[in-house]
Scaffold this active site. Structure first.
Site, PDB file in Angstrom:
ATOM      1  N   GLU A 132      -0.412   4.423  -8.315  1.00  0.00           N
ATOM      2  CA  GLU A 132       0.055   5.377  -7.312  1.00  0.00           C
ATOM      3  C   GLU A 132       1.216   6.176  -7.893  1.00  0.00           C
ATOM      4  OE1 GLU A 132      -1.719   4.948  -4.567  1.00  0.00           O
ATOM      5  OE2 GLU A 132      -0.736   6.167  -3.022  1.00  0.00           O
ATOM      6  N   LYS A 175       0.871  -1.169   0.000  1.00  0.00           N
ATOM      7  CA  LYS A 175       0.000   0.000   0.000  1.00  0.00           C
ATOM      8  C   LYS A 175       0.913   1.226   0.000  1.00  0.00           C
ATOM      9  CE  LYS A 175      -3.722   2.466   2.149  1.00  0.00           C
ATOM     10  NZ  LYS A 175      -3.144   3.678   1.554  1.00  0.00           N
ATOM     11  N   ARG A 213      -2.880   8.866  -5.499  1.00  0.00           N
ATOM     12  CA  ARG A 213      -3.546   7.923  -6.390  1.00  0.00           C
ATOM     13  C   ARG A 213      -3.983   8.657  -7.649  1.00  0.00           C
ATOM     14  NH1 ARG A 213      -8.314   3.796  -5.086  1.00  0.00           N
ATOM     15  NH2 ARG A 213      -8.381   2.739  -7.110  1.00  0.00           N
TER      16      ARG A 213
END
Lengths: 530, 338
Positions: free
Chosen positions: A276, A228, A233
């Site tokens: 990302e 993560k 984003r």
């Protein structure tokens, strides 16, 4: 504006989603077309350009109310909203003028081209024609920031109900670059649209926090695990020979990341990636702080491009060869993503976000424990059969974040909140020990219950030592556990550090001030997590 | 220099010439009470002196003995002459006039200028020094006429009734509750009351100060007998099992604080009605002007800001802190009297 004011009042008077949806649906069925369009635009963050500074608005409002400016400024933090303060402070309207929302928006837009004095006269004239709610809305139109608790999802549902278009199709239509001036209601809501917007992104699929044990998700083989990342984003869109980059907040941010200008050379048109954006150097991500200068900037200086170049770690493929493939299982989308991206050269600025190879829960858990070493916040777990859905639908996508770091600190300054929290002290500055003194190191606003904020508000009033405008210096006595996601060096702060996502994890009533943590202790975290 | 007529102590406002306190918040031998709200009439004093209606209410609430002094009747206490004058805040509420050696000081207690039809209307009193509440002492606070608010509340009740829902209206049990009841249109439906409200109703009825018909909610309450009623209750009763007796319901709250959207949202009420038993900004300024006072002591509210404004307007103004939350207190937690 009566219709729109009535809609606003209805929305404001309820917290029930069903009632909000019903009020919106009714409005979308009955209001004039231009008003409907503008309502959709406003609730999705599109608004007329700001034509008047808030400084001028304050001066004009104080003048019209016949009060000194300082009294206006004192009232503002107590009301907690500038548009509302102005609406309440003005004397009652002299005459009423009933025009629709589109008319008032026209007025707001017209202000931009006026001479300063004409602008003042025009605004004062409008204020004198509207009641308090309408004034509040008009002021919101001028000042921007039309946030009144209508989620995108709720509006989409109401629009779907009012028009008969299904929700996912409606969600897609609302995305992208359209503006109410050059769009008709039919274009926005009709099922088929001949003039497809080439920059239009897809609604983002969101993950839910994993609170249960990972093992409760069943066979780990059903899940794809990745880091993560702690970046921005974005959706990278390649269509018709050019590219567009959208943030998750649906802002077009193409110009802030010129690195992606090269992507059309490497990827075919009809490709949409979700991933990302990270500042990236020497094969590893840089701290989030290095990405920060890009936010809120229209052009990027050369220095930044060489010091903190960015790349996208793509984790999903939404459009392939011009076709919407969101309904395919993730494993298929992932396979296509890798075929597209593997083997691209370094300067393509796009690479797949790597999958983690572990195949059992204990191994994945161990991997997650070491996430910070990779400048990651934990793991993402996505079901291999999952479609790319719009919005947050529990069950398919989980974020399995690391437990936050934490430090015990004492409150030294307090300030009143805004909006719902006006009149309550909710914005606090915290200090840790530094030798024999205290050094402020962070602010935090969230994490406590309303009841706790009430209690602290009463305490602050009784324990104020000194005032600096709206800020109260309080007796250093209340201890809180401050949780945060990361820590960085910062020359801008007296403490020399800056925290990422600080919040109050809990009020440590059990802990005396002399047992709080030290600056030295905090700085030792820098080595590990900075 | 002689003692001032009134001074500010940690027990409250004190008159040395009479050796008596006004609305003290800590126990004292002798207390003058402006009105019966709990932040003004505290238990534990040696003796109490109040207007007859306030006296009846204090007896009901605190179970103590209270001496009575009618409005407008001067009473010599030691070296001071004191008298009560209507404050218009709630029935029986008084301003206290204290005269010592020709110098007159006035303590407003809580007050409003608009007649509410129940409380004895506010009476302007000339004085040299005025200790005034300023709960709503900011220019953002401005009230509509009572009749307009009545139309809003009755409209809300009617709409709820048509939808088959009860209307739960939250208000402080002494004063605000009776004022709201008197504003309701009894033709719409039954008006039910919580025990705390009905207690005040009974005291005021016995004194001939309140005549509206209400139906007390008793433990054997039968919901079917009173479909879609108006229920007037202290807000603390909401969200309890008591409030669920009435079936589907909408909640409303009546207070000056409802003027602020942030407060409305924080309280989570479905409807906020902006109506207060305190003076709004224009009324505070008018009341102060009408006293002719040169010295003003704002208390209870945004005292610092209010005093600063008064100084610019040419008054000698000094803020007075109070025990109840100090400045910027908004009594929101209790719904007290606002």
């Amino acid at each position: 504006m009566k219709d729109f004011a009535r809609l606003f009042t209805k929305l404001d008077q309820t917290t029930r989603t069903s009632k909000k949806t019903a009020a919106l649906t009714e409005f979308f069925r009955t209001a004039p077309e231009a008003d409907r369009l503008w309502a959709v635009a406003l609730f999705s963050g599109r608004r007329p350009k700001r034509a008047v500074t808030t400084t001028l608005l304050r001066e004009w409002a104080a003048e019209r109310a016949g009060i000194p400016l300082w009294l206006f400024e004192e009232s503002y933090p107590i009301v907690g909203d500038l548009a509302e303060t102005i609406a309440l402070i003005l004397p009652p309207a002299a005459s009423r003028e009933e025009r629709d929302l589109a008319h008032w928006i026209g007025v707001v837009k017209g202000l931009a081209g006026m001479e300063p004095e004409a602008r003042r006269v025009a605004v004062l004239e409008v204020w004198d024609q509207l009641d308090a709610t309408e004034r509040f809305l008009f002021n919101k139109l001028i000042t921007g920031g039309f946030r009144i608790g209508i989620s995108r999802k709720l509006m989409t549902r109401a629009l779907a109900e009012a028009t008969g278009v299904d929700e996912p199709a409606m969600a897609l239509r609302l995305m992208g670059n359209w503006q109410p001036e050059d769009t008709t209601w039919d274009q926005l809501t009709a099922e088929e649209d001949a003039t497809e917007d080439e920059s239009r992104p897809y609604p983002f699929c969101l993950a839910s926090p994993l609170e249960a044990e990972a093992a409760s998700l069943g066979d780990p083989g059903d899940w794809l695990a990745e880091w993560k990342w702690d970046g921005i984003r974005g959706q990278l869109i390649l269509r018709g020979g050019t590219h567009h980059l959208w943030s998750r907040g649906e802002e077009l941010i193409t110009d802030r990341f010129p690195e992606f200008a090269r992507t059309p050379d490497f990827l075919p048109p009809g490709t949409v990636l979700d991933g990302e954006i990270l500042a990236w150097k020497d094969g590893a991500p840089l701290p989030f702080a290095q990405l920060q200068p890009r936010i809120g900037r229209k052009t990027v200086p050369k220095k930044l491009l060489t010091e903190a170049p960015v790349r996208m770690l793509a984790y999903d493929l939404l459009e392939h060869e011009g076709a919407d493939i969101r309904a395919l299982p993730l494993s298929d989308r992932r396979a296509r993503l890798e075929t597209l991206l593997n083997g691209l050269p370094e300067d393509a600025a796009v690479m797949p976000s790597p999958l983690l190879a572990e195949t059992d829960w204990p191994a994945l858990a161990a991997r997650r424990e070491r996430a910070r070493e990779h400048r990651s916040e934990g793991l993402m777990l996505k079901h291999r059969d999952s479609a790319y859905r719009d919005g947050r639908k529990r069950g398919d996508w989980w974020k399995w974040k690391l437990d936050p770091l934490s430090v015990d600190a004492v409150m030294i300054y307090a300030q009143q909140g805004h909006g719902r929290r006006a009149n309550l002290f909710t914005d606090f500055t915290f200090a840790v020990k530094d030798g024999n003194g205290l050094v402020p190191f962070t602010k935090a606003y969230s994490g406590l219950t309303d009841a706790e904020f009430d209690e602290i508000t009463r305490w602050v009033k009784r324990n104020t030592q000194q005032r600096f405008g709206p800020v109260r210096q309080v007796t250093p006595e209340l201890v809180f556990e401050i949780a945060f996601e990361g820590i960085q060096e910062s020359a801008r702060h007296k403490s020399g550090i800056a925290l990422r996502f600080p919040r109050m994890a809990r009020w440590r009533r059990d802990k005396p001030v002399d047992e709080i943590d030290t600056l030295e202790g905090l700085k030792s975290l820098l080595g590990a997590y900075g | 220099m002689a003692d001032p007529v009134l001074s500010f102590t940690e027990r409250g406002i004190y008159c040395p010439a009479a050796d008596i306190y006004i609305d003290p918040w800590r126990p004292v031998p002798r207390a003058l009470i402006t009105h019966a709200h709990s932040d003004h009439a505290r238990p534990g004093h040696g003796s109490y002196l109040a207007t007859p209606l306030t006296a009846a209410m204090i007896r009901h609430r605190l179970g103590v003995e209270v001496q009575e002094l009618a409005f407008g009747t001067p009473l010599q206490i030691g070296g001071a002459t004191v008298s009560f004058h209507p404050a218009g805040h709630v029935p029986g509420s008084a301003q206290v006039r204290v005269e010592v050696g020709g110098e007159v000081w006035l303590v407003s207690g809580d007050y409003k200028l608009e007649p509410d039809g129940l409380s004895e209307p506010f009476e302007p009193v000339s004085c040299h020094a005025f200790i005034t509440e300023c709960t709503f002492g900011l220019p953002v606070f401005r009230w509509q006429p009572q009749a307009e608010v009545a139309t809003e509340i009755n409209g809300w009740w009617r709409a709820n009734r048509e939808a088959g829902r009860a209307s739960l209206l939250g208000a402080y049990s002494l004063g605000k509750a009776q004022r709201l009841i008197s504003m309701l249109d009894p033709e719409i439906g039954p008006i039910l009351t919580h025990g705390a409200v009905e207690g005040s109703n009974a005291v005021l009825r016995a004194a001939g100060a309140f005549a509206c018909e209400t139906i007390p909610v008793t433990p054997d309450f039968d919901r079917k007998a009173h479909p879609a009623p108006m229920v007037v209750a202290p807000p603390s009763a909401f969200g309890t099992s008591w409030a669920r007796k009435f079936g589907p319901a909408q909640t409303g709250f009546a207070s000056g604080w409802m003027r602020l959207r942030g407060v409305r949202r924080r309280r989570g009420v479905q409807r906020g009605f902006v109506i207060s038993d305190h003076a709004d900004w224009p009324a505070l300024l008018r009341a102060i002007k009408e006293t002719g006072a040169e010295r003003v002591f704002p208390t209870h509210g945004y005292v610092d800001i209010f005093a600063q404004y008064l100084r610019i307007e040419g008054y000698e103004a000094t803020p007075v802190p109070t025990e109840f939350g100090g400045d910027e207190d908004n009594s929101e937690q209790t719904g007290d009297a606002a």
